[in-house]
Design a protein around this motif. Sequence first.
Motif, PDB file in Angstrom:
ATOM      1  N   ALA A  41     -28.767  -5.114 -25.984  1.00 40.24           N
ATOM      2  CA  ALA A  41     -29.103  -6.200 -26.907  1.00 40.24           C
ATOM      3  C   ALA A  41     -27.848  -6.708 -27.615  1.00 40.24           C
ATOM      4  CB  ALA A  41     -30.137  -5.722 -27.921  1.00 40.24           C
ATOM      5  N   ILE A  42     -26.972  -5.807 -28.013  1.00 39.66           N
ATOM      6  CA  ILE A  42     -25.724  -6.209 -28.676  1.00 39.66           C
ATOM      7  C   ILE A  42     -24.852  -7.019 -27.717  1.00 39.66           C
ATOM      8  CG2 ILE A  42     -23.544  -5.338 -29.612  1.00 39.66           C
ATOM      9  CD1 ILE A  42     -25.145  -3.016 -30.838  1.00 39.66           C
ATOM     10  N   ASN A  43     -24.702  -6.524 -26.489  1.00 41.04           N
ATOM     11  CA  ASN A  43     -23.884  -7.238 -25.510  1.00 41.04           C
ATOM     12  C   ASN A  43     -24.455  -8.615 -25.202  1.00 41.04           C
ATOM     13  OD1 ASN A  43     -22.038  -5.153 -25.313  1.00 41.04           O
ATOM     14  ND2 ASN A  43     -23.125  -4.169 -23.618  1.00 41.04           N
ATOM     15  N   LYS A  44     -25.775  -8.710 -25.055  1.00 43.85           N
ATOM     16  CA  LYS A  44     -26.399 -10.001 -24.759  1.00 43.85           C
ATOM     17  C   LYS A  44     -26.234 -10.966 -25.934  1.00 43.85           C
ATOM     18  CE  LYS A  44     -30.560 -12.232 -23.026  1.00 43.85           C
ATOM     19  NZ  LYS A  44     -29.765 -13.331 -22.534  1.00 43.85           N
ATOM     20  N   ALA A  45     -26.367 -10.478 -27.151  1.00 46.17           N
ATOM     21  CA  ALA A  45     -26.211 -11.326 -28.327  1.00 46.17           C
ATOM     22  C   ALA A  45     -24.778 -11.856 -28.412  1.00 46.17           C
ATOM     23  CB  ALA A  45     -26.563 -10.557 -29.597  1.00 46.17           C
ATOM     24  N   ILE A  46     -23.810 -11.010 -28.120  1.00 42.21           N
ATOM     25  CA  ILE A  46     -22.405 -11.432 -28.156  1.00 42.21           C
ATOM     26  C   ILE A  46     -22.122 -12.453 -27.067  1.00 42.21           C
ATOM     27  CG2 ILE A  46     -20.038 -10.631 -27.736  1.00 42.21           C
ATOM     28  CD1 ILE A  46     -20.774  -8.077 -29.277  1.00 42.21           C
ATOM     29  N   VAL A  47     -22.635 -12.202 -25.873  1.00 42.56           N
ATOM     30  CA  VAL A  47     -22.418 -13.138 -24.764  1.00 42.56           C
ATOM     31  C   VAL A  47     -23.108 -14.469 -25.051  1.00 42.56           C
ATOM     32  CG1 VAL A  47     -22.954 -13.567 -22.339  1.00 42.56           C
ATOM     33  CG2 VAL A  47     -22.017 -11.370 -23.034  1.00 42.56           C
ATOM     34  N   ASP A  48     -24.317 -14.428 -25.579  1.00 41.87           N
ATOM     35  CA  ASP A  48     -25.041 -15.664 -25.884  1.00 41.87           C
ATOM     36  C   ASP A  48     -24.376 -16.454 -27.008  1.00 41.87           C
ATOM     37  OD1 ASP A  48     -26.853 -15.087 -23.921  1.00 41.87           O
ATOM     38  OD2 ASP A  48     -28.456 -14.444 -25.283  1.00 41.87           O
ATOM     39  N   PHE A  49     -23.719 -15.761 -27.912  1.00 40.09           N
ATOM     40  CA  PHE A  49     -23.045 -16.458 -29.009  1.00 40.09           C
ATOM     41  C   PHE A  49     -21.891 -17.302 -28.485  1.00 40.09           C
ATOM     42  CE2 PHE A  49     -19.835 -16.574 -32.417  1.00 40.09           C
ATOM     43  CZ  PHE A  49     -20.544 -17.314 -33.335  1.00 40.09           C
ATOM     44  N   GLY A  50     -21.131 -16.751 -27.552  1.00 36.38           N
ATOM     45  CA  GLY A  50     -20.047 -17.508 -26.935  1.00 36.38           C
ATOM     46  C   GLY A  50     -18.794 -17.559 -27.781  1.00 36.38           C
ATOM     47  N   ASP A  51     -18.091 -18.690 -27.655  1.00 37.05           N
ATOM     48  CA  ASP A  51     -16.800 -18.871 -28.311  1.00 37.05           C
ATOM     49  C   ASP A  51     -16.979 -19.637 -29.618  1.00 37.05           C
ATOM     50  OD1 ASP A  51     -14.115 -18.632 -28.599  1.00 37.05           O
ATOM     51  OD2 ASP A  51     -13.576 -20.229 -27.206  1.00 37.05           O
ATOM     52  N   ILE A  52     -15.978 -19.575 -30.480  1.00 36.73           N
ATOM     53  CA  ILE A  52     -16.092 -20.242 -31.782  1.00 36.73           C
ATOM     54  C   ILE A  52     -15.092 -21.391 -31.913  1.00 36.73           C
ATOM     55  CG2 ILE A  52     -17.004 -18.221 -32.956  1.00 36.73           C
ATOM     56  CD1 ILE A  52     -14.218 -17.911 -34.235  1.00 36.73           C
ATOM     57  N   LYS A  53     -14.797 -22.074 -30.826  1.00 31.73           N
ATOM     58  CA  LYS A  53     -13.836 -23.180 -30.885  1.00 31.73           C
ATOM     59  C   LYS A  53     -14.293 -24.267 -31.849  1.00 31.73           C
ATOM     60  CE  LYS A  53     -11.930 -22.639 -26.279  1.00 31.73           C
ATOM     61  NZ  LYS A  53     -11.808 -23.208 -24.946  1.00 31.73           N
ATOM     62  N   ASP A  54     -15.587 -24.575 -31.813  1.00 28.73           N
ATOM     63  CA  ASP A  54     -16.091 -25.619 -32.711  1.00 28.73           C
ATOM     64  C   ASP A  54     -15.980 -25.195 -34.172  1.00 28.73           C
ATOM     65  OD1 ASP A  54     -16.724 -27.238 -30.563  1.00 28.73           O
ATOM     66  OD2 ASP A  54     -18.771 -26.457 -30.396  1.00 28.73           O
ATOM     67  N   LEU A  55     -16.260 -23.935 -34.448  1.00 32.63           N
ATOM     68  CA  LEU A  55     -16.134 -23.447 -35.819  1.00 32.63           C
ATOM     69  C   LEU A  55     -14.673 -23.468 -36.280  1.00 32.63           C
ATOM     70  CD1 LEU A  55     -18.576 -20.412 -35.748  1.00 32.63           C
ATOM     71  CD2 LEU A  55     -18.945 -22.630 -36.804  1.00 32.63           C
ATOM     72  N   LYS A  56     -13.762 -23.098 -35.396  1.00 33.79           N
ATOM     73  CA  LYS A  56     -12.342 -23.141 -35.739  1.00 33.79           C
ATOM     74  C   LYS A  56     -11.902 -24.577 -35.974  1.00 33.79           C
ATOM     75  CE  LYS A  56     -10.762 -18.923 -33.504  1.00 33.79           C
ATOM     76  NZ  LYS A  56      -9.885 -18.350 -32.472  1.00 33.79           N
ATOM     77  N   ARG A  57     -12.410 -25.488 -35.178  1.00 30.85           N
ATOM     78  CA  ARG A  57     -12.077 -26.903 -35.365  1.00 30.85           C
ATOM     79  C   ARG A  57     -12.588 -27.377 -36.722  1.00 30.85           C
ATOM     80  NH1 ARG A  57     -14.347 -29.021 -30.982  1.00 30.85           N
ATOM     81  NH2 ARG A  57     -12.509 -28.493 -29.773  1.00 30.85           N
ATOM     82  N   GLU A  58     -13.780 -26.929 -37.095  1.00 30.34           N
ATOM     83  CA  GLU A  58     -14.346 -27.290 -38.396  1.00 30.34           C
ATOM     84  C   GLU A  58     -13.523 -26.710 -39.542  1.00 30.34           C
ATOM     85  OE1 GLU A  58     -18.383 -26.203 -40.735  1.00 30.34           O
ATOM     86  OE2 GLU A  58     -18.653 -26.880 -38.666  1.00 30.34           O
ATOM     87  N   LEU A  59     -12.988 -25.502 -39.332  1.00 28.05           N
ATOM     88  CA  LEU A  59     -12.158 -24.864 -40.350  1.00 28.05           C
ATOM     89  C   LEU A  59     -10.719 -25.386 -40.330  1.00 28.05           C
ATOM     90  CD1 LEU A  59     -13.386 -21.188 -39.975  1.00 28.05           C
ATOM     91  CD2 LEU A  59     -13.826 -22.720 -41.886  1.00 28.05           C
ATOM     92  N   GLY A  60     -10.354 -26.151 -39.290  1.00 24.92           N
ATOM     93  CA  GLY A  60      -9.011 -26.706 -39.202  1.00 24.92           C
ATOM     94  C   GLY A  60      -7.991 -25.738 -38.654  1.00 24.92           C
ATOM     95  N   VAL A  61      -8.419 -24.837 -37.760  1.00 28.60           N
ATOM     96  CA  VAL A  61      -7.521 -23.830 -37.197  1.00 28.60           C
ATOM     97  C   VAL A  61      -7.656 -23.858 -35.691  1.00 28.60           C
ATOM     98  CG1 VAL A  61      -6.993 -21.374 -37.089  1.00 28.60           C
ATOM     99  CG2 VAL A  61      -7.808 -22.375 -39.204  1.00 28.60           C
ATOM    100  N   GLY A  62      -6.550 -23.566 -34.992  1.00 21.42           N
ATOM    101  CA  GLY A  62      -6.598 -23.454 -33.540  1.00 21.42           C
ATOM    102  C   GLY A  62      -5.481 -24.233 -32.886  1.00 21.42           C
ATOM    103  N   GLU A  63      -5.129 -23.837 -31.661  1.00 21.85           N
ATOM    104  CA  GLU A  63      -4.003 -24.463 -30.996  1.00 21.85           C
ATOM    105  C   GLU A  63      -4.398 -25.714 -30.221  1.00 21.85           C
ATOM    106  OE1 GLU A  63      -4.649 -21.141 -30.468  1.00 21.85           O
ATOM    107  OE2 GLU A  63      -5.743 -21.198 -28.600  1.00 21.85           O
ATOM    108  N   THR A  64      -5.672 -25.940 -29.990  1.00 22.69           N
ATOM    109  CA  THR A  64      -6.092 -27.102 -29.210  1.00 22.69           C
ATOM    110  C   THR A  64      -6.693 -28.179 -30.102  1.00 22.69           C
ATOM    111  OG1 THR A  64      -8.265 -26.127 -28.830  1.00 22.69           O
ATOM    112  CG2 THR A  64      -6.553 -25.691 -27.181  1.00 22.69           C
TER     113      THR A  64
END
Length: 139
Positions: free
Chosen positions: A49-72
């Motif tokens: 269940a933990i592994n599936k929840a982590i995989v389903d969550f995915g990446d946080i690129k959009d959240l980083k973009r919202e926070l103004g952080v990231g190389e892309t």
Amino acid sequence: MRKIQHHVEDLFDDVPYSERTEALKLEIIQNLEEKVYDLMAEGKEEEDAINKAIVDFGDIKDLKRELGVGETLPTAKKDMTKINLGFSIWGSALIIALFVFINFYYTPKTIWFVYPTFAILWWPLSMYYYRLRKKGWRK
């Protein structure tokens, strides 16, 4: 649920600390834990269940973009044209002052500092027009 906390901490490694970031981390951890409990209620093992929840969550690129952080992030690039213009003006003024000093100290009867001054003035002039172009003066 330490695995979820470690995973979220790893995702936010390159994000600077702020209250907003910490609140977002807690919210993500709570959502992932709720998903794990839901998956366990459906009959999955805790580790699965933990592994599936982590995989389903995915990446946080959009959240980083919202926070103004990231190389892309093309929007996170700071406009340096004003700083470049100021640096070129002050640098040119100091170099011209140096030429004036050298001219009047060593060869006071011959005025030659004007010639390198014209060459040096191209630097702030080019920075000024570069700044105008970046601001969109041709639109």
